[in-house]
Design an enzyme around this catalytic site. Structure first.
Site, PDB file in Angstrom:
ATOM      1  N   TYR A 149     -16.947  34.551  38.107  1.00  0.00           N
ATOM      2  CA  TYR A 149     -16.288  33.855  39.231  1.00  0.00           C
ATOM      3  C   TYR A 149     -14.882  33.417  38.819  1.00  0.00           C
ATOM      4  O   TYR A 149     -13.924  33.546  39.577  1.00  0.00           O
ATOM      5  CB  TYR A 149     -17.110  32.655  39.711  1.00  0.00           C
ATOM      6  CG  TYR A 149     -16.337  31.820  40.717  1.00  0.00           C
ATOM      7  CD1 TYR A 149     -15.968  32.352  41.942  1.00  0.00           C
ATOM      8  CD2 TYR A 149     -15.936  30.516  40.420  1.00  0.00           C
ATOM      9  CE1 TYR A 149     -15.225  31.615  42.857  1.00  0.00           C
ATOM     10  CE2 TYR A 149     -15.198  29.773  41.327  1.00  0.00           C
ATOM     11  CZ  TYR A 149     -14.844  30.324  42.545  1.00  0.00           C
ATOM     12  OH  TYR A 149     -14.104  29.592  43.435  1.00  0.00           O
ATOM     13  N   ARG A 156      -7.284  36.827  41.857  1.00  0.00           N
ATOM     14  CA  ARG A 156      -6.874  36.457  43.217  1.00  0.00           C
ATOM     15  C   ARG A 156      -5.638  35.573  43.166  1.00  0.00           C
ATOM     16  O   ARG A 156      -4.685  35.750  43.941  1.00  0.00           O
ATOM     17  CB  ARG A 156      -8.037  35.748  43.918  1.00  0.00           C
ATOM     18  CG  ARG A 156      -7.702  35.235  45.303  1.00  0.00           C
ATOM     19  CD  ARG A 156      -8.903  34.607  45.991  1.00  0.00           C
ATOM     20  NE  ARG A 156      -9.526  33.522  45.249  1.00  0.00           N
ATOM     21  CZ  ARG A 156     -10.557  32.790  45.676  1.00  0.00           C
ATOM     22  NH1 ARG A 156     -11.092  33.055  46.862  1.00  0.00           N
ATOM     23  NH2 ARG A 156     -11.059  31.824  44.935  1.00  0.00           N
ATOM     24  N   TYR A 209      -7.786  22.110  41.662  1.00  0.00           N
ATOM     25  CA  TYR A 209      -8.834  21.793  40.692  1.00  0.00           C
ATOM     26  C   TYR A 209      -8.246  21.787  39.282  1.00  0.00           C
ATOM     27  O   TYR A 209      -7.404  22.620  38.960  1.00  0.00           O
ATOM     28  CB  TYR A 209      -9.950  22.855  40.733  1.00  0.00           C
ATOM     29  CG  TYR A 209     -10.970  22.725  41.848  1.00  0.00           C
ATOM     30  CD1 TYR A 209     -11.024  21.620  42.682  1.00  0.00           C
ATOM     31  CD2 TYR A 209     -11.915  23.742  42.045  1.00  0.00           C
ATOM     32  CE1 TYR A 209     -11.985  21.538  43.689  1.00  0.00           C
ATOM     33  CE2 TYR A 209     -12.872  23.655  43.054  1.00  0.00           C
ATOM     34  CZ  TYR A 209     -12.899  22.561  43.871  1.00  0.00           C
ATOM     35  OH  TYR A 209     -13.841  22.479  44.863  1.00  0.00           O
ATOM     36  N   GLU A 330     -24.601  26.410  50.177  1.00  0.00           N
ATOM     37  CA  GLU A 330     -23.214  26.319  50.651  1.00  0.00           C
ATOM     38  C   GLU A 330     -23.234  26.723  52.121  1.00  0.00           C
ATOM     39  O   GLU A 330     -24.000  27.597  52.504  1.00  0.00           O
ATOM     40  CB  GLU A 330     -22.373  27.280  49.807  1.00  0.00           C
ATOM     41  CG  GLU A 330     -20.915  27.288  50.105  1.00  0.00           C
ATOM     42  CD  GLU A 330     -20.159  28.228  49.147  1.00  0.00           C
ATOM     43  OE1 GLU A 330     -20.272  28.074  47.916  1.00  0.00           O
ATOM     44  OE2 GLU A 330     -19.480  29.124  49.661  1.00  0.00           O
TER      45      GLU A 330
END
Ligand code: 3EB
Length: 338
Positions: A149, A156, A209, A330
Site C-alpha cells: 500500500y 501515485r 499524514y 471502510e
C-alpha cells in the site's frame, strides 16, 4: 420493475443491475448509453464499448452486481495508452488495468498509471479529477522492505505531485482497497468543471499524514463536492475508523463502524455548510459501498449501519483487504441532491 437510476448529474446516472440485465440495457434505460461498468465477483457478461472494471471482490450480502454508469448524452469511447475512456461532453470516465510484470515495482506501476491518466484527461479537455478508485492484490504484504500500500502511495504521489496543478488541494476523493488477486485496476471520473474538495475536521488530511505512515502520504481528499448545477453530487472517499491520523478501536469491528459513521457525518456537515443546505434533510439519493475485511464481521457491521442515522437503503458489502492492517471496515458514499 426497473431498478432505480441514481442521478449523479444531469448527464450521468449509476444503477446496480444483476448481470443478466446488462444485455437488456436499452429497455431498462432507453435513450441512455453506458459510460462504464464495474462488476463485483462476476465477469461482465456482455461486451460493451465502454470502460470496464472486473473486480474479484465478492458481495457479502447478495448476488453478483454490476455497477453501471449511464449517460443521457452521446458517449464517445476511446483508448489512449492502454486507458479505456468514455466522454459525454461533461464527464470523462476511465479505467486502466496493469499487470505487475517482472522488473516493475508497484510504485513504478502506480506512477506510470497516474502519469498517463493526468496527461490524457488534460489533452481531452476534462482536466478536473473528481473521484478515483484503486484496487490491487496483497495490499498489506511487504515487498522489498515496504508495504505494498505504501509503495502504491509513493508512485501515485510522484505522478500527482508533479502533474496535478494545485496539488495537493486538487486531490479528489479516493478509495484504495486490496483484492485477493489480479492486476492493479484504477477507475477515475473527471469533469470539465472544477469541483470542491473537502476535508474532515475530525481527521487530518491524508495528504498531510506524518511519515510514520509511509515515505509519501496518501494522495486523496476526504470528499469531493460537484456542484454542477442543476445537480449536486458528493463523493465521499473510503472512510475508516481513523481520528486525526490514528486508527481507533483496534480489533472491534462494530466500534470501527460507529467511528466511520461519525466521520461520514462530519464530512456531510462540512459539505452542507459549503452548499448552504443540510444535504440529508434535502431530498437526496445515497449509495454506499462497505468494504469488510473479515466475512465473520459482516452481519455485525451491517447491523451497526442499519441502526445508524445514515440513509443506507442502497448499500453493498464487499469482502476486501484494507490499507491499514488494523482497519476491519471502510465505507464510501455517493450522495446526490434530487
Ligand atoms: C484513511 O483514511 C483510510 O489511499 O486512496 C481511504 C480512502 C484510505 C482512500 C487511498 C486510503 C485511500 O487513511 C485509508
Amino acid at each position: 420493475m426497473s431498478p432505480p437510476l441514481h442521478e449523479v448529474s444531469s448527464s450521468l446516472q449509476v444503477v446496480y443491475l444483476p448481470p443478466e440485465a446488462l444485455s437488456s440495457l436499452p429497455s431498462i434505460a432507453p435513450f441512455m448509453e453506458p459510460m462504464a461498468v464495474v462488476s463485483f465477483g462476476t465477469p461482465v457478461p456482455v461486451t460493451l464499448p465502454c470502460p470496464t472494471l472486473t473486480l474479484p471482490l465478492a458481495p457479502l450480502d447478495r448476488q453478483p452486481m454490476i455497477e453501471t454508469w449511464l449517460s443521457d448524452r452521446p458517449v464517445h469511447s476511446l483508448t489512449r495508452e492502454g486507458i479505456s475512456l468514455a466522454t459525454n461532453g461533461e464527464w470523462l470516465i476511465g479505467t486502466i488495468c496493469l499487470d505487475e510484470r517482472l522488473g516493475w515495482t508497484l510504485d513504478s506501476l502506480a506512477n506510470d498509471a497516474y502519469r498517463r491518466i493526468v496527461h490524457h484527461l488534460h489533452t481531452l479537455g476534462y482536466p478536473h479529477l473528481c473521484r478515483t478508485w484503486n484496487y490491487f492484490p496483497r495490499i498489506n504484504e511487504e515487498e522489498d522492505g515496504l508495504e505494498r500500500y505504501r509503495r502504491f502511495c509513493v508512485g501515485r504521489h510522484q505522478a500527482l505531485a508533479e502533474l496535478l496543478p494545485d496539488f495537493p488541494l486538487s486531490l479528489p476523493a479516493a478509495t484504495a482497497v486490496g483484492t485477493p488477486s489480479g492486476p492493479l485496476q484504477i477507475m477515475f471520473l473527471a469533469n470539465t468543471k472544477l469541483p470542491t474538495h473537502l476535508s474532515n475536521p475530525r481527521q487530518l488530511n491524508a495528504y498531510e499524514y506524518p511519515p510514520a505512515y509511509g515515505p509519501r502520504s496518501p494522495s486523496f481528499a476526504r470528499a469531493t463536492l460537484c456542484r454542477f448545477l442543476p445537480s449536486t453530487t458528493l463523493f465521499i472517499a473510503g472512510t475508516a475508523s481513523i481520528v486525526g491520523h490514528t486508527s481507533q478501536h483496534i480489533g472491534a469491528p462494530i466500534e470501527q463502524t460507529h467511528e466511520s459513521i461519525r466521520n461520514i457525518q462530519a464530512v456531510l456537515k462540512r459539505a452542507g455548510s459549503v452548499c448552504g443546505v443540510d444535504l440529508l434533510s434535502h431530498p437526496h439519493h445515497a449509495a454506499f459501498k462497505v468494504y469488510v475485511r473479515n466475512p465473520h464481521h459482516f452481519s455485525g457491521i451491517r447491523g451497526a449501519l442499519y441502526e445508524s442515522s445514515l440513509p443506507v437503503h442502497h448499500c453493498i458489502f464487499l469482502q476486501s483487504d484494507l490499507c491499514r492492517r488494523e482497519l476491519l471496515m471502510e465505507i464510501e458514499g455517493l450522495i446526490t441532491l434530487t
